[in-house]
Design an enzyme around this catalytic site. Structure first.
Site, mmCIF file in Angstrom:
data_model
loop_
_atom_site.group_PDB
_atom_site.id
_atom_site.type_symbol
_atom_site.label_atom_id
_atom_site.label_comp_id
_atom_site.label_asym_id
_atom_site.label_seq_id
_atom_site.Cartn_x
_atom_site.Cartn_y
_atom_site.Cartn_z
ATOM 1 N N HIS A 17 0.838 -1.208 0.000
ATOM 2 C CA HIS A 17 0.000 0.000 0.000
ATOM 3 C C HIS A 17 0.872 1.257 0.000
ATOM 4 C CE1 HIS A 17 -3.036 -2.707 2.319
ATOM 5 N NE2 HIS A 17 -3.464 -2.604 1.081
ATOM 6 N N LYS A 41 -18.476 -5.533 8.172
ATOM 7 C CA LYS A 41 -17.342 -6.434 7.994
ATOM 8 C C LYS A 41 -16.407 -6.290 9.188
ATOM 9 C CE LYS A 41 -13.813 -7.131 4.587
ATOM 10 N NZ LYS A 41 -13.126 -6.508 3.466
ATOM 11 N N ARG A 90 -2.257 -6.138 -8.233
ATOM 12 C CA ARG A 90 -1.176 -7.075 -7.969
ATOM 13 C C ARG A 90 -1.085 -8.142 -9.042
ATOM 14 N NH1 ARG A 90 -3.326 -7.687 -1.973
ATOM 15 N NH2 ARG A 90 -5.147 -7.231 -3.218
ATOM 16 N N SER A 128 -3.173 -7.729 2.998
ATOM 17 C CA SER A 128 -3.360 -7.603 4.452
ATOM 18 C C SER A 128 -3.814 -8.927 5.053
ATOM 19 C CB SER A 128 -4.392 -6.515 4.774
ATOM 20 O OG SER A 128 -3.962 -5.270 4.301
HETATM 21 P P1 ADP Z 1 -9.862 -3.635 -0.312
HETATM 22 O O1 ADP Z 1 -10.358 -4.017 1.030
HETATM 23 O O2 ADP Z 1 -10.300 -2.308 -0.828
HETATM 24 O O3 ADP Z 1 -9.913 -4.717 -1.374
HETATM 25 P P2 ADP Z 1 -7.067 -3.416 0.562
HETATM 26 O O4 ADP Z 1 -7.100 -2.588 1.768
HETATM 27 O O5 ADP Z 1 -6.552 -4.804 0.694
HETATM 28 O O6 ADP Z 1 -8.373 -3.431 -0.179
HETATM 29 O O7 ADP Z 1 -6.227 -2.674 -0.561
HETATM 30 C C1 ADP Z 1 -6.570 -1.388 -1.018
HETATM 31 C C2 ADP Z 1 -6.002 -1.184 -2.410
HETATM 32 O O8 ADP Z 1 -4.611 -1.450 -2.412
HETATM 33 C C3 ADP Z 1 -6.593 -2.105 -3.483
HETATM 34 O O9 ADP Z 1 -6.614 -1.376 -4.694
HETATM 35 C C4 ADP Z 1 -5.594 -3.218 -3.563
HETATM 36 O O10 ADP Z 1 -5.609 -3.853 -4.823
HETATM 37 C C5 ADP Z 1 -4.303 -2.458 -3.353
HETATM 38 N N1 ADP Z 1 -3.241 -3.314 -2.822
HETATM 39 C C6 ADP Z 1 -3.310 -4.210 -1.820
HETATM 40 N N2 ADP Z 1 -2.126 -4.829 -1.623
HETATM 41 C C7 ADP Z 1 -1.273 -4.315 -2.534
HETATM 42 C C8 ADP Z 1 0.076 -4.568 -2.882
HETATM 43 N N3 ADP Z 1 0.808 -5.507 -2.264
HETATM 44 N N4 ADP Z 1 0.621 -3.839 -3.884
HETATM 45 C C9 ADP Z 1 -0.130 -2.920 -4.523
HETATM 46 N N5 ADP Z 1 -1.401 -2.654 -4.277
HETATM 47 C C10 ADP Z 1 -1.986 -3.332 -3.297
#
Ligand code: ADP
Length: 162
Positions: A17, A41, A90, A128
């Site tokens: 992120h 959630k 990703r 995450s």
């Molecule tokens: P959500 O709950 O919105 O799916 P996350 O909090 O997991 O998302 O992630 C928020 C954003 O960051 C999403 O666009 C996700 O694809 C991106 N993201 C998550 N992990 C990575 C990573 N390792 N590299 C790049 N982008 C990421």
């Protein structure tokens, strides 16, 4: 002045992120790092914890502001006077979901554009939820998150190996 919004659950923020936030912050005048609070959630970290961890991890980026929102993303976008949604990608497997989300948001708010940014290969495995699972089972995840997040994970998440 172009303001972009990077929304997500960020439960917790990872180095993946941060990578996207750094690159987006270099492209736009202002970036709002928007933490989604979804009452339906269950999250591991509270709104406040997620906000503190993100603020610490992004403190080196002066044009990034951490906020939280609930409800519709497009409503938050309009409130913040931003027309650019940033999403990180990703793998191809994410595309279907992200494309659907982008199209739904376009139906709801045609003036808003979704920008996809490719992650670095070294973060393509990092999520995450995967991070938390690996940690629970005793995996060393200290290189995947900033030190402040790692410290809070140790406090918050029960490890099954101990
Ligand atoms: P959500 O709950 O919105 O799916 P996350 O909090 O997991 O998302 O992630 C928020 C954003 O960051 C999403 O666009 C996700 O694809 C991106 N993201 C998550 N992990 C990575 C990573 N390792 N590299 C790049 N982008 C990421």
């Amino acid at each position: 002045m172009i303001r972009a919004v990077y929304p997500g659950s960020f439960d917790p923020i990872t180095n993946g992120h941060i990578y996207i936030a750094e690159r987006a912050a270099a492209l736009f005048d202002e970036l709002i790092f928007a933490i989604l609070i979804n009452p339906d959630k269950a999250s591991t970290f509270s709104q406040e914890e997620r906000q503190i961890m993100a603020s610490e991890a992004l403190a080196h980026l002066p044009n990034v502001r951490v906020k939280y929102f609930n409800g519709l993303l497009v409503d938050f976008m309009r409130q913040q006077e931003s027309r650019i949604i940033i999403r990180g990608l990703r793998a191809l497997s994410e595309f279907d979901y992200e494309f659907q989300l982008a199209q739904m948001n376009r139906q709801l708010a045609p003036e808003i554009e979704t920008f996809f940014m490719a992650t670095d290969a070294k973060y393509s495995y990092l999520s995450s939820s995967g991070l938390k699972t690996a940690f629970r089972f005793g995996g060393d995840v200290s290189e995947m998150v900033p030190p402040g997040v790692y410290a809070r994970m140790k406090d918050k998440i029960r490890r099954n190996d101990k």
